[in-house]
Design an enzyme around this catalytic site. Structure first.
Site, short mmCIF file in Angstrom:
data_model
loop_
_atom_site.label_atom_id
_atom_site.label_comp_id
_atom_site.label_asym_id
_atom_site.label_seq_id
_atom_site.Cartn_x
_atom_site.Cartn_y
_atom_site.Cartn_z
N SER A 243 0.92 -1.17 0.10
CA SER A 243 0.02 -0.06 -0.05
C SER A 243 0.86 1.18 0.04
CB SER A 243 -0.93 0.08 1.17
OG SER A 243 -0.14 0.30 2.41
N ASP A 244 0.27 2.37 -0.40
CA ASP A 244 0.95 3.64 -0.43
C ASP A 244 0.94 3.93 1.19
OD1 ASP A 244 2.18 5.99 -0.65
OD2 ASP A 244 0.95 6.78 -2.32
N PHE A 245 1.56 4.71 1.65
CA PHE A 245 1.80 5.01 3.32
C PHE A 245 0.30 5.71 3.43
CE2 PHE A 245 6.52 4.72 4.15
CZ PHE A 245 6.46 3.54 3.12
#
Length: 658
Positions: A243-245
Site C-alpha cells: 500500500s501507499d503510506f
C-alpha cells in the site's frame, strides 16, 4: 479485421520451486508470525521495513524510495546519486536511457542494503500543476509504458524488487488521501491503465503500490477489480501489492480485494487482521496466499539466500551517468539566431542571474527527494568551461540583475519551480518576481539565454522577447556540469517534450472545478480520453509548445513510407553537428459521433544518433493496439474499422486500412 479482439500476452510465472519453497515456509508459521509479516513497522531505529523471522530464516523486506534515485529508506536517509527528475528522463524518449536510469537505481539500492525500490512512478500527467508531475513520465500512455518497462527491467537486473506506482490514477495532490475519481471504462483502459499493463506483463514488475484515491467510489487498496480481477486474473500478473503510506482504509475489504502488505505500519493489517481471522471474516488461507506471493517473489530474486550488505556507491562513475542522462533530457525550446551553443573561447563575459543559478536543482520535494552524494553549482559548471569573467546575482534585486546583464556580453537567466509531493502548484505561473526578472534581463541584453528548471509546464509571458530557451527540468546533482555542457555545445540537445506546454491556464484539459480539483470530494474525468495533446489537437487549441517538440543544434531530414503495418523512415543529419533525432509515428483512427477518437495518438517511436551527413533507416511496426479502441459494451479491445491516418514527426505519410 473489423471488430477483431486482441488477446492478452502470455504472462510471466514465478519458478515453481520458489512457490513450493514459499508454501513450505508459510506452512510452518504461527498465526502471530504471519500477522507480523503483513505490515511494516516504524520505530526509533527502523522504518520502511517488514522485519524478518529468525526462526524460519525469513529475511526483512527493506524498502526505499524512489523514482529519482535512492531516496528515503531507513530512519537515517543514505546519500545516493541524485539523478535528473523522471520527467527529464521521459524527455529523452529513449528506452536505453531509461535502462541506464534504472541501472543506477537498482545498483545503488543494493549498495545501501535495501531490496525493494519504490519506483517507477508512472501516473499520467492529467493535471500539469500536479505537485508530482516531475516524478512521472508525462502525458502519453504509450511513451510512459515503454520507458517504465525498460526502467523496471534494469532495476530488477540487480535482483531488486521494483514497485511500480501508484496503481492507479494518483493524478493530483489536492485532497489526494480521499478524492473520488470518476473515470469511465474506456478512459481507464486507454489512458490510465496501459502503462501499468505494460509494467506488469512486459516489465514483470515484482510488486506494485496501490494508490490513495478512490476509483469510481472504491479506494484503490480495497478495489477487487483493480487488484485481482484485472491485474491477476486478466493480465496474469503474479507480483504482490504494497500500500501507499496510509492508503489502507479497511481490514476485511482490503484483504478480500487482494492487498498483500500494509505500509508503513499495521493499523489495519496488524491486530485488526488477527481479530478478523478470529471472527471468521478473513481466513488463514487468504493470509497464506498473500505471504506466498511475496515470499515467492523474494525467493525468485535471491533475497532469501543472500546476506544484507552495504557497499560504497561509485560516486564519480554514477555521477557521470547522471550528467549524461540530464543532458539527454534537456529540451531546446527556442534558439533564434543560433545564439546557442555559446563559444567558450570567444565569449568576453557572462552574467549568471536568477534564483535557480546559485545551487544545483537536485529534484522535487517529498518522498522522492534524494540526499545527493555531491552537487555541482551552475557557476562552477560554467567556470570549468570558459575563462570568460562571470558575474553572479540571484535576481532578488531586479535592478542589480539588469546592471549585471548590461555589463555582460551574454546573460544566462535560470528560473524555475520547486514542486513537491503533498501539494499541487497554485498555478502554472513562475512564482515570485521571476517573470519580471526575465522581462527585465531580456530588455537589458539581447543575448539572453533563459534556462528553465521546472518539474513540468510553466507559463512564459516573456517568450516572444527571449532569443534562446532551454528546458533543463530538475537536472540532479550534476546540474552545473550538465547545463553548461549543453549551453557550450559539448552535448547537442535532443530532448523532446513528454508533456504539452499550454499558452494559458484555461487551455488545459481538466479546466473546470468539477474536473479538478473536484467538487465535494469528487473529481470527474469528463474529458475522457482527451488528455494532453489529444485534447489540444481535438479542440484545435494551439499550445505554447506541443508534445514531442524539441530543437537541435543540427538539422534532420525525415522521410517515411508505409509498407503493411511497418513505417519505413529514413533519417538524415543534414547539419554540421552530430546529434540525435526522435522518430515519432502517430496514428489517427477514424472518429464518429459515437466513437470519438483523438486526431493522432503515439503508436511508435525511436531515437537515432547520427554524425553530420549520416543517414539511417528506421523500421517501426504498428501493432494491433495502435489501431484499436476499448469497446465498453464487449469489455475488450477492438480494432477500429476504416482508414487510419499515419503521420511521422508532424507530416502525413499515408494511411493504413484495418
Amino acid at each position: 479485421m473489423i471488430g477483431s479482439l486482441i488477446q492478452p500476452a502470455a504472462a510471466h510465472a514465478i519458478p515453481p520451486d520458489a512457490v513450493a519453497r514459499a508454501k513450505m515456509i508459510v506452512a510452518q508459521m504461527t498465526l502471530d508470525e504471519k500477522i507480523d509479516q503483513m505490515h511494516g513497522i516504524k520505530t526509533a531505529t527502523q522504518y520502511r521495513v517488514v522485519p524478518g523471522n529468525d526462526r524460519l530464516k525469513i529475511p526483512p523486506l527493506l524498502v526505499t524510495n524512489g523514482p529519482s534515485g535512492v531516496g528515503p529508506g531507513d530512519v537515517v536517509q543514505p546519500s545516493a546519486t541524485a539523478l535528473p527528475a523522471p520527467i527529464s528522463l521521459a524527455a529523452t524518449w529513449d528506452v536505453g536511457a531509461s535502462r541506464r536510469f534504472g541501472d543506477i537505481i537498482g545498483s545503488e539500492t543494493v549498495n545501501v542494503g535495501r531490496n525493494l525500490m519504490e519506483a517507477p512512478t508512472i501516473n499520467i500527467a492529467r493535471v500539469p500543476t500536479n505537485g508530482r508531475t516531475f516524478e512521472g513520465y508525462g502525458e502519453d500512455p504509450y511513451l510512459v509504458g515503454k520507458l517504465a518497462v525498460a526502467n523496471i527491467q534494469a532495476i530488477q537486473d540487480h535482483k531488486v524488487l521494483a514497485n511500480v506506482k501508484h496503481y492507479i490514477a494518483n493524478n493530483q495532490e489536492t485532497n489526494r488521501f480521499k478524492v473520488n475519481e470518476v473515470i469511465d471504462e474506456r478512459t481507464l483502459r486507454e489512458i490510465y491503465l496501459p502503462a501499468f499493463e505494460a509494467s506488469m506483463k512486459e516489465g514483470k514488475s515484482a510488486s506494485a503500490m496501490c494508490a490513495f484515491p478512490k476509483i469510481n467510489g472504491t479506494f484503490s487498496c480495497e478495489h477487487p477489480w483493480l487488484l485481482t480481477g484485472l491485474a491477476r486474473d486478466e493480465w496474469k500478473w503474479d507480483g504482490f501489492y504494497t500500500s501507499d503510506f496510509g492508503a489502507v482504509h479497511s481490514t476485511v475489504e482490503s484483504s478480500k480485494a487482494g492487498l498483500d502488505l500494509e505500509m508503513p505500519t499495521g493499523k489495519f493489517f496488524g491486530d485488526e487482521l488477527k481479530k478478523a481471522v478470529a471472527d471468521g471474516k478473513v481466513t488463514v488461507e487468504e493470509i497464506d496466499a498473500k505471504l506466498v506471493r511475496r515470499f515467492a517473489k523474494m525467493i525468485e530474486f535471491g533475497i532469501f539466500d543472500r546476506p544484507i550488505t552495504q557497499t560504497p556507491i561509485p560516486a564519480e562513475k554514477n555521477g557521470a551517468v547522471a550528467r549524461a542522462l540530464a543532458q539527454e533530457g534537456m529540451v531546446l525550446l527556442k534558439n533564434n539566431g543560433n545564439l546557442l551553443p555559446l563559444d567558450p573561447k570567444a565569449l568576453k563575459s557572462i552574467a549568471l542571474i536568477g534564483p535557480y543559478a546559485g545551487a544545483a536543482m537536485t529534484g522535487g520535494g517529498g518522498s522522492s527527494k534524494v540526499k545527493p552524494l555531491y552537487t555541482v553549482k551552475p557557476l562552477d559548471g560554467l567556470k570549468s568551461r570558459t575563462t570568460a569573467p562571470i558575474s553572479y546575482v540571484d535576481g532578488a534585486d531586479i535592478d542589480a540583475a539588469v546592471a549585471a546583464a548590461k555589463a555582460a556580453e551574454v546573460a544566462i537567466v535560470m528560473v524555475g519551480d520547486n514542486a513537491t509531493e503533498g501539494k499541487d502548484r497554485p498555478s502554472l505561473a513562475l512564482d515570485g518576481n521571476q517573470d519580471a526578472l526575465v522581462e527585465a534581463v531580456v530588455a537589458a541584453n539581447p543575448k539572453t539565454v533563459v534556462v528553465l528548471k521546472s518539474g513540468g509546464p510553466v507559463l512564459m509571458p516573456w517568450l516572444n522577447k527571449t532569443p534562446a530557451l532551454l528546458e533543463a527540468w530538475y537536472p540532479g546533482e550534476e546540474d552545473g556540469n550538465a547545463v553548461a555542457g549543453v549551453l557550450f555545445g559539448e552535448v547537442n540537445p535532443s530532448g523532446k517534450l513528454p508533456i504539452t506546454f499550454p499558452r494559458a491556464p484555461g487551455d488545459v484539459p481538466a479546466n473546470t472545478p468539477a474536473q479538478y480539483p473536484g467538487i465535494d470530494g469528487t473529481a470527474t474525468y469528463s474529458e475522457g480520453v482527451f488528455v494532453g495533446y489529444r485534447h489540444y489537437d481535438a479542440r484545435k487549441i494551439a499550445p505554447l509548445f506541443p508534445f514531442g517538440y524539441g530543437l537541435s543544434y543540427t538539422r534532420f531530414s525525415v522521410n517515411a513510407k508505409i509498407v503493411g503495418n511497418v513505417v519505413h523512415v529514413q533519417v538524415i543529419n543534414t547539419g554540421k553537428r552530430e546529434g540525435s533525432e526522435v522518430v515519432q509515428v502517430y496514428v489517427g483512427s477514424p472518429s464518429t459521433p459515437t466513437l470519438q477518437e483523438a486526431p493522432r495518438e503515439l503508436g511508435a517511436f525511436a531515437k537515432v544518433s547520427l554524425k553530420p551527413g549520416e543517414r539511417r533507416m528506421v523500421y517501426l511496426t504498428l501493432d494491433d493496439r495502435a489501431f484499436s479502441h476499448w469497446d465498453t459494451p464487449s469489455h475488450n479491445w477492438k480494432i477500429t474499422p476504416g482508414q487510419h491516418k499515419i503521420s511521422v514527426n508532424g507530416r502525413p505519410v499515408g494511411s493504413i486500412r484495418r
